[in-house]
Design an enzyme around this catalytic site. Sequence first.
Site, PDB file in Angstrom:
ATOM      1  N   HIS A 130      18.315  -2.030 -20.911  1.00 46.94           N
ATOM      2  CA  HIS A 130      17.584  -1.412 -22.013  1.00 46.94           C
ATOM      3  C   HIS A 130      16.421  -0.577 -21.497  1.00 46.94           C
ATOM      4  CE1 HIS A 130      19.762  -3.861 -25.027  1.00 46.94           C
ATOM      5  NE2 HIS A 130      19.812  -4.729 -24.023  1.00 46.94           N
ATOM      6  N   LYS A 144      -2.262 -10.901  10.390  1.00 47.60           N
ATOM      7  CA  LYS A 144      -2.054 -10.979  11.842  1.00 47.60           C
ATOM      8  C   LYS A 144      -3.326 -10.611  12.586  1.00 47.60           C
ATOM      9  CE  LYS A 144       1.898  -9.860  13.669  1.00 47.60           C
ATOM     10  NZ  LYS A 144       3.083  -9.129  14.184  1.00 47.60           N
ATOM     11  N   LYS A 157      -5.091   4.168   5.775  1.00 40.59           N
ATOM     12  CA  LYS A 157      -6.155   3.211   6.091  1.00 40.59           C
ATOM     13  C   LYS A 157      -7.366   3.934   6.683  1.00 40.59           C
ATOM     14  CE  LYS A 157      -3.025  -0.659   7.166  1.00 40.59           C
ATOM     15  NZ  LYS A 157      -2.590  -1.595   8.240  1.00 40.59           N
ATOM     16  N   GLU A 191      -7.503  -5.306   2.607  1.00 40.21           N
ATOM     17  CA  GLU A 191      -7.321  -6.014   1.344  1.00 40.21           C
ATOM     18  C   GLU A 191      -7.472  -7.525   1.524  1.00 40.21           C
ATOM     19  OE1 GLU A 191      -4.822  -2.230   1.237  1.00 40.21           O
ATOM     20  OE2 GLU A 191      -5.271  -3.834   2.673  1.00 40.21           O
ATOM     21  N   GLU A 216       9.822   0.466   4.458  1.00 41.05           N
ATOM     22  CA  GLU A 216       8.865   0.427   5.564  1.00 41.05           C
ATOM     23  C   GLU A 216       9.580   0.375   6.907  1.00 41.05           C
ATOM     24  OE1 GLU A 216       4.702  -1.356   5.404  1.00 41.05           O
ATOM     25  OE2 GLU A 216       5.799  -2.914   6.490  1.00 41.05           O
ATOM     26  N   GLY A 253       5.526  -8.309   9.883  1.00 34.28           N
ATOM     27  CA  GLY A 253       5.070  -8.877   8.620  1.00 34.28           C
ATOM     28  C   GLY A 253       6.174  -9.042   7.591  1.00 34.28           C
ATOM     29  N   ARG A 254       7.034  -8.046   7.470  1.00 31.52           N
ATOM     30  CA  ARG A 254       8.089  -8.103   6.441  1.00 31.52           C
ATOM     31  C   ARG A 254       9.236  -9.035   6.828  1.00 31.52           C
ATOM     32  NH1 ARG A 254       7.344  -3.332   8.831  1.00 31.52           N
ATOM     33  NH2 ARG A 254       9.018  -2.307   9.997  1.00 31.52           N
TER      34      ARG A 254
END
Length: 551
Positions: free
Chosen positions: A383, A205, A511, A211, A352, A266-267
């Site tokens: 398992h 955005k 950050k 990253e 979040e 974003g999510r």
Amino acid sequence: MDISQTAAWQKLLHHRQHLTERRITDLFREDANRFERYSVTGADLFLDYSKNLVTADSLDLLVDLAGASDLPGAIEAMFNGEKINATEDRAAMHFALRNPAKEDLQIDGHDIGAEVGDCLARMERCSSRIRAGEWRGSGGKPINTVVHIGIGGSYLGPKTVSQALKSYLSADVICYYLANVDGSHVSDLLSRLDPQETLFIVVSKSFSTLETRLNAGTARDWLLQSGIREAAISNHFLAVTANREAALQFGIEADHLFPMWDWVGGRYSLWSAVGLPLCITLGFDVFRELLAGAHAMDTHFREADLNANLPVLLALLGIWYINFFGAETHAIIPYDHQLRDLPAHLQQLEMESNGKSVTRDGAEVAVKTAPIIWGGEGTNGQHAFHQLLHQGNRFVTADFIISTQAQHKLQSHQDWLFSNCLSQSQAMMMGKGKDEIIEELTSGGMNISDAKRLAPHKVIVGNHPSNTIVMERATPRNIGALIALYEHKVFCQGIIWGINSFDQWGVELGKQLSNNIFAQVNGEENRMGFQDSSTTGLIAMYRKQSSSTKE
């Protein structure tokens, strides 16, 4: 409002005491029709919540709690475009991205429906060109590889859907997802690609996310080092961003930019141009069906009564266990190999969104909020972590997700998969007592003394609640509805707890600190005053041990 001080909350506290000695199995014995009474369908998804420690009174009181927090009003406020994200002064209108009518979609009198429609039309044209081999790299070769560069919500959502709908792949274009700054991932991926045939989609955005910007810069350098001219770089880049100027400065042409809006977090963004890789690899018709499924869940959520509303029921059951039983974690267990990335997406969506400790007006939240979300695919989990579900000393709840029809022709595998899914939810509920185990062991020939010694190690307490979500088949429409179901569940819980589910200020400190530490790693002074000796010592160790690789 402190929800814990409402009459509805206090009644639930009192009601909880009446269930202290009750078991879910008792409720089934008392009601032969419990399955029918405690299951509901919405947007083609079936929710069986009968394996929960709830009665009709429990549900009535939980619905009263929703009313006490004015959940119905909050739902309408969201769909009406009100600025429910108060800390950022924004609306939360991700649902508008999947509204086929595109009418009556406005924010402050601005018609966002037209913008969404235009974006979708551009996505269709762009993806069609790539799928048809008409989008060519700088050397004239058709693009056959797409690398989606993003992180967080702009990565987890589309990656989850891409995997979930893998059987719908219909193009000779491969898509990879790149999020981590770990150079091992970046270098390994780039070493396998042909730069002339690769297109990067940069999703950020702000176009400044560390990253994403770092990975995009590395991709750009890789293209230049391969011999692609600077002027032709844009042939190999698309961007989805709100910061057009930064993307243009990076070297991406204006026609290759797609919008991100501040009213979409974003999510919640996979329904936007963030989902462009899905259009490319699955086809725009499949993407449209994904949107249609999510819209069907939006309609169900807005119109269904609270006591027959899938997102509301999941939200209320979660609050019941988190706040009245002390549940700290909730497992997501899809019995579908193609849904194996779903727990990670829901982990971000829920933790979040609702990992908050202050209310919307800044006061301390008086109750526990989001649980720790975790999980994994069945039957692998049986398992691995299911041992803790059955014999651990934590109170854990779970959602099991299964399809009745497979995406393959190995019917016996699907029969066993479905059987295992049901057996695990049943085992969590039923458990196995000491006396039953002793009888089972002695019937098998073990002497009573050894049976009594071994029995405690085999006891399963049971009485752990779970939901089972069933779809006929993992189609684009059903996957869209499933993800929208959880989006709305999270929203409902945030409203009841009195928190803002649409900001994420907690990620900012890390950050800021990473920028300071990066500067010190590269020989600069600490710029933020106090620093603990652990961090200082580890920086010194890194500088010493990594210096040999830099020489």
